[in-house]
Each structure stands twice: as structure tokens, then as C-alpha cells.
Design a protein around this motif. Structure first.
Motif, mmCIF file in Angstrom:
data_model
loop_
_atom_site.group_PDB
_atom_site.id
_atom_site.type_symbol
_atom_site.label_atom_id
_atom_site.label_comp_id
_atom_site.label_asym_id
_atom_site.label_seq_id
_atom_site.Cartn_x
_atom_site.Cartn_y
_atom_site.Cartn_z
ATOM 1 N N ASP A 172 -41.267 1.945 46.370
ATOM 2 C CA ASP A 172 -41.675 0.542 46.405
ATOM 3 C C ASP A 172 -42.291 0.191 45.047
ATOM 4 O O ASP A 172 -42.671 1.081 44.281
ATOM 5 C CB ASP A 172 -42.713 0.379 47.528
ATOM 6 N N ASN A 186 -47.029 4.266 58.492
ATOM 7 C CA ASN A 186 -46.752 2.983 59.131
ATOM 8 C C ASN A 186 -45.922 3.258 60.381
ATOM 9 O O ASN A 186 -45.155 4.225 60.416
ATOM 10 C CB ASN A 186 -45.986 2.043 58.190
ATOM 11 N N ARG A 223 -43.456 1.637 61.600
ATOM 12 C CA ARG A 223 -42.332 0.692 61.552
ATOM 13 C C ARG A 223 -41.555 0.883 60.260
ATOM 14 O O ARG A 223 -42.002 1.596 59.360
ATOM 15 C CB ARG A 223 -42.934 -0.715 61.550
ATOM 16 N N GLY A 251 -40.463 -0.056 56.599
ATOM 17 C CA GLY A 251 -41.162 -0.694 55.487
ATOM 18 C C GLY A 251 -40.391 -1.905 54.999
ATOM 19 O O GLY A 251 -39.177 -2.007 55.157
ATOM 20 N N ASP A 252 -41.122 -2.807 54.384
ATOM 21 C CA ASP A 252 -40.523 -4.000 53.804
ATOM 22 C C ASP A 252 -41.045 -4.078 52.380
ATOM 23 O O ASP A 252 -42.262 -4.202 52.208
ATOM 24 C CB ASP A 252 -40.968 -5.212 54.634
ATOM 25 N N GLU A 282 -38.610 -1.575 51.729
ATOM 26 C CA GLU A 282 -37.851 -0.315 51.722
ATOM 27 C C GLU A 282 -36.572 -0.430 52.567
ATOM 28 O O GLU A 282 -35.513 0.103 52.189
ATOM 29 C CB GLU A 282 -38.704 0.829 52.285
HETATM 30 N N1 GLY Z 1 -43.574 -1.665 51.609
HETATM 31 C C1 GLY Z 1 -44.703 -1.111 52.235
HETATM 32 C C2 GLY Z 1 -44.865 -1.475 53.645
HETATM 33 O O1 GLY Z 1 -43.960 -1.956 54.296
HETATM 34 O O2 GLY Z 1 -45.946 -1.265 54.165
#
Ligand code: GLY
Ligand code: AMP
Length: 419
Positions: free
Chosen positions: A212, A285, A287, A289-290, A292
Motif C-alpha cells: 500500500d 484487519n 476484511r 484491504g482497500d 489492496e
Molecule cells: N489499505 C489498508 C486497509 O485497508 O486497511
């Protein structure tokens, strides 16, 4: 099959586009989705945290399978309620989602099961935290216990900064209740790697690694954001390190959650730092990733819905999950000013010869027009034979997407290319 996806950002758009590839999918509902997602799913105006309404909707529509993507609804127990209503789901239940929902829980879990992580102390009283800081080494890292939109972490370079961070969390409650408990931990150094994994509590399947870019500006400067771009695979994550992570971190975490009676089923995200003393967990996390997801899923060769249903049925061992050997790069286009104040409502246009994957994170429809509608507006992903190829292709596609006030980082992938 009728599928329901809870959430409405770039990650959810990516999941939806991938799920559509499964021929048995007849309809996808996104709750709430966004203007850009509405091309690929029916968006329904129910917020991701409106748990009761989500369950009511899923029952009324006879949903066959639900995917709960964001942290908030997972931590609130949306999966528990959907499953109670007879709707199979992808995503951890409330008991397991605590691995992200409470940093105090996750740090104590790692300590109890010897999973490598930064040394730490936890506090629920400000005086104790402040007196600890009088002798704690700096830099140090202060973390609010609960979810804080990815902003509950302060890297304090000096003792004064650390004291201010503790006061703002515990006294001024800048993150609300999340600041009632805090973690103060050792500052670690080394390249960061994100590894998402599928797990049903019995089998652990790590996905292709990624990197990221969390800071707003080029050269990793500026404020922390939700993520301004990603690349996959992460070149720092060698096969040797992957082996070590599987043995020292991934499997022990899955087993630790089982031992605690909190079996994790879904996507477990490992935020790792590769330190001189080996890989260590920075965060879990519960879930995808965003952003990712925007580079990992385009490289997935196996059908995503098949994998998700296998996780739900606890038959993940029957699926051969395969990733392509290619590389991917995602560049996020944001509204100028993000993560601070920004303006929205500008028309998004895409040239006819655009060839990337376009994932909309924040946009609303105005008749036929798509208008920017968030801090992170969209992500553009390109896949290439090498990382260099993917990065070049991605930036060529970025030139073909326009909206007023757009800004993006020009250096996504550069650090990885130097690895
Ligand atoms: N990109 C990091 C997250 O989704 O927490
Ligand atoms: P998080 O919100 O937990 O993802 O943390 C945000 C960022 O803070 C991480 O991506 C790291 O870059 C950094 N960070 C978190 N914990 C540490 C640590 N113990 N040492 C150094 N950097 C850290």
C-alpha cells in the motif's frame, strides 16, 4: 444466484466486478454501493451500518449469498444476524471480527500465542499512560483501541508528541470511545507488506502479497490516507519470508483464534513489517484491504465466488486457489485536499480508448453523468508482465480519466521497483 454485497467503495466495486464473472450469478445488490457501482450492481440506499435494514432486505429479496466487506458492519455483527436469518455469508462473525475491532485484543492475542509483533503496553487510564511515557523509548507508536477510520495511529517522534497524542485520544476523545483504551508500542522499521488471506478456520490460503502507499503525497510525504495506490506482488516478500510468515504468523493466528473460541472465517488481512529481526505483525484487519483488493483480485485466476462459498462451508481445502504470475498496479485518483477538506460534484469522464480496470470509490450519478463524490474518487488498475510494465501501463490509463480537482500520486510502485 442472488448476491448481496455490503459496502460502497473501490474495494466493493472490485469484488462485485469479480463476482460477476461467475455464470451462476443472476443479480448483485450493493448496499449502499455508489454511482459508479450502479453499472455493475443494483445499488440500494441502505447504509453499511444499518444492520437491521440489511437483514430485512436480504430476507425480502431471498438473497442466496452475502458478502460483508467493510470493517464496521463486521465488527457490529452483521454476519451473525444474516446467518441467523438463514443467509450464508462471507465474512467473520462478531466474535472473530474483534481481531480488527480491538487493538488491545489483537496485541494480547499475539502475546499469548507468541506471534511476532511490536512490544507494547496497554492503558485504560491517562495518568498511567503519561507516566509510562516519561521513560519509554522514542520514537513510539500510540494506537486507539477501536476502529478509527484508519486514523487511530500516531507515530510520535518525540516525547512531547507522544504526550499530546495520548491526551488527544484519552482526554479530548478525538476518536470517541476508541480512545478509552490505548496501546503504546515499540516503533518498528522495515518495508511494509500487506498479505490478504482466505481462511475457513481449518485451511489458510494467503493471496498474492501487495504494498500500500498510505501517505497522501509523493515520496511518502503528507498525511496518512486510506491508501493512495498499491502494487502486487510485493518484491520485498520473498518465498523465504512467505514460508516464515506462514509458519510464524498466519497458521498460528488461525489456530489462536480457534483456541479462543473465535474461529475466523473470511478474509484475514495481515499488515506486516519486515524488520531486521524478522517479519512482525503491525495490524490485523478482518476484511479485504482497500486499495489492496484492487490489485490482488485482478490477479486471481480461481473463481472468487466459489472460494467465498467454500470459506462459508468450511471446504476451502477442496479449492485450488491460483494467482497469475503477472503484476498489478493501482493508482487512486482523489479529490484535491483529501484527506483534509475537499470539493466534490465534478463530472468524471473516461476516454474511449481507456483499457484499465476502473473501480469507483466515491461518486454519485446525476442523470447520465457520474460526479465525484468522495475523498478517494476512483482507482485505476493495470496488469502487466512485470511490475515495471504494470506501473507504466497504469499511468498511461490514468491520463485517460478526468475530473476537475483530481490529484494522484505520481510515484506508486517506485519504492517497490528499487527493491
Ligand atoms: N489499505 C489498508 C486497509 O485497508 O486497511
Ligand atoms: P494502522 O492504522 O495500524 O495500519 O497503522 C498505520 C501505519 O502506521 C502503518 O501502516 C505503519 O506504517 C505505521 N505503524 C503502525 N504501527 C507501527 C509500529 N509499531 N512501528 C512503526 N510504524 C507503525
Amino acid at each position: 444466484m442472488k448476491i448481496l454485497v455490503v459496502g460502497g467503495g473501490g474495494r466493493e466495486h472490485t469484488i462485485i466486478k469479480k463476482i460477476r464473472e461467475n455464470p451462476s450469478v443472476t443479480e448483485i445488490f450493493a448496499l449502499p454501493g455508489n454511482g459508479g457501482i450502479s453499472k455493475d450492481a443494483k445499488c440500494v440506499d441502505i447504509g453499511a451500518k444499518e444492520t437491521d435494514k440489511i437483514v430485512e432486505f436480504a430476507k425480502k429479496e431471498n438473497i442466496d449469498f452475502a458478502i460483508v466487506a467493510p470493517d464496521d458492519p463486521l465488527v457490529l455483527g452483521t454476519v451473525d444476524l444474516l446467518e441467523k436469518a438463514g443467509i450464508p455469508c462471507f465474512g467473520p462473525d462478531k466474535k472473530a471480527a474483534i481481531i480488527e475491532g480491538s487493538k488491545v485484543f489483537s496485541k494480547n492475542l499475539m502475546k499469548k500465542y507468541n506471534i511476532p509483533t511490536a512490544k507494547y503496553e496497554t492503558f485504560d487510564n491517562m495518568e498511567d499512560a503519561l507516566s509510562y511515557l516519561e521513560t519509554a523509548p522514542v520514537p513510539t507508536v500510540i494506537k486507539a483501541d477501536g476502529l478509527a477510520l484508519g486514523k487511530g495511529v500516531v507515530i510520535a517522534m518525540t516525547r512531547d508528541e507522544a504526550v499530546n497524542a495520548v491526551k488527544s485520544m484519552m482526554q479530548d476523545k478525538v476518536f470517541g470511545e476508541s480512545g478509552n483504551h490505548i496501546v503504546i508500542e515499540e516503533f518498528l522499521e522495515g518495508p511494509e507488506v500487506s498479505v490478504l488471506s482466505f481462511t475457513d478456520g481449518k485451511t489458510m490460503v494467503p493471496m498474492v502479497s501487495s504494498m500500500d502507499h498510505k501517505r497522501a503525497l509523493d515520496g511518502d510525504k503528507g498525511l496518512n490516507t486510506g491508501g493512495m495506490g498499491t502494487i502486487a506482488p510485493n518484491p520485498y516478500y520473498t518465498p523465504d519470508i512467505a514460508d516464515r510468515c506462514m509458519k510464524e504468523i498466519f497458521l498460528p493466528t488461525m489456530e489462536a483464534m480457534n483456541s479462543e473460541g473465535r474461529t475466523f472465517k473470511g478474509c484475514l488481512y495481515f499488515g506486516l513489517m519486515l524488520t531486521e529481526n524478522g517479519p512482525k505483525v503491525i495490524e490485523y484487519n478482518c476484511r479485504f484491504g482497500d486499495p489492496e483488493t484492487q490489485v490482488v483480485l485482478p490477479l486471481l485466476k480461481t473463481d472468487l465466488l466459489d472460494i467465498m462459498m467454500a470459506v462459508s462451508n468450511e471446504t476451502l481445502d477442496k479449492i485450488n486457489v491460483e494467482f497469475s504470475e503477472s503484476s498489478a498496479c493501482c493508482v487512486v485518483m482523489a479529490s484535491n485536499g483529501y484527506p483534509g477538506k475537499y470539493e466534490t460534484g465534478f463530472e468524471i469522464t473516461v476516454d474511449d480508448d481507456f483499457k484499465g480496470n476502473l473501480y469507483i470509490a466515491g461518486a454519485k450519478l446525476d442523470g447520465e453523468k457520474l460526479l465525484s463524490g468522495g475523498g478517494r474518487v476512483l482507482g485505476i488498475t493495470a496488469v502487466g508482465d512485470s511490475l515495471k510494465d504494470a506501473v507504466e501501463k497504469c499511468y498511461m490509463q490514468v491520463e485517460k480519466v478526468h475530473f476537475e480537482n483530481a490529484f494522484y500520486r505520481k510515484d506508486i510502485g517506485q519504492r517497490a521497483l528499487k527493491a
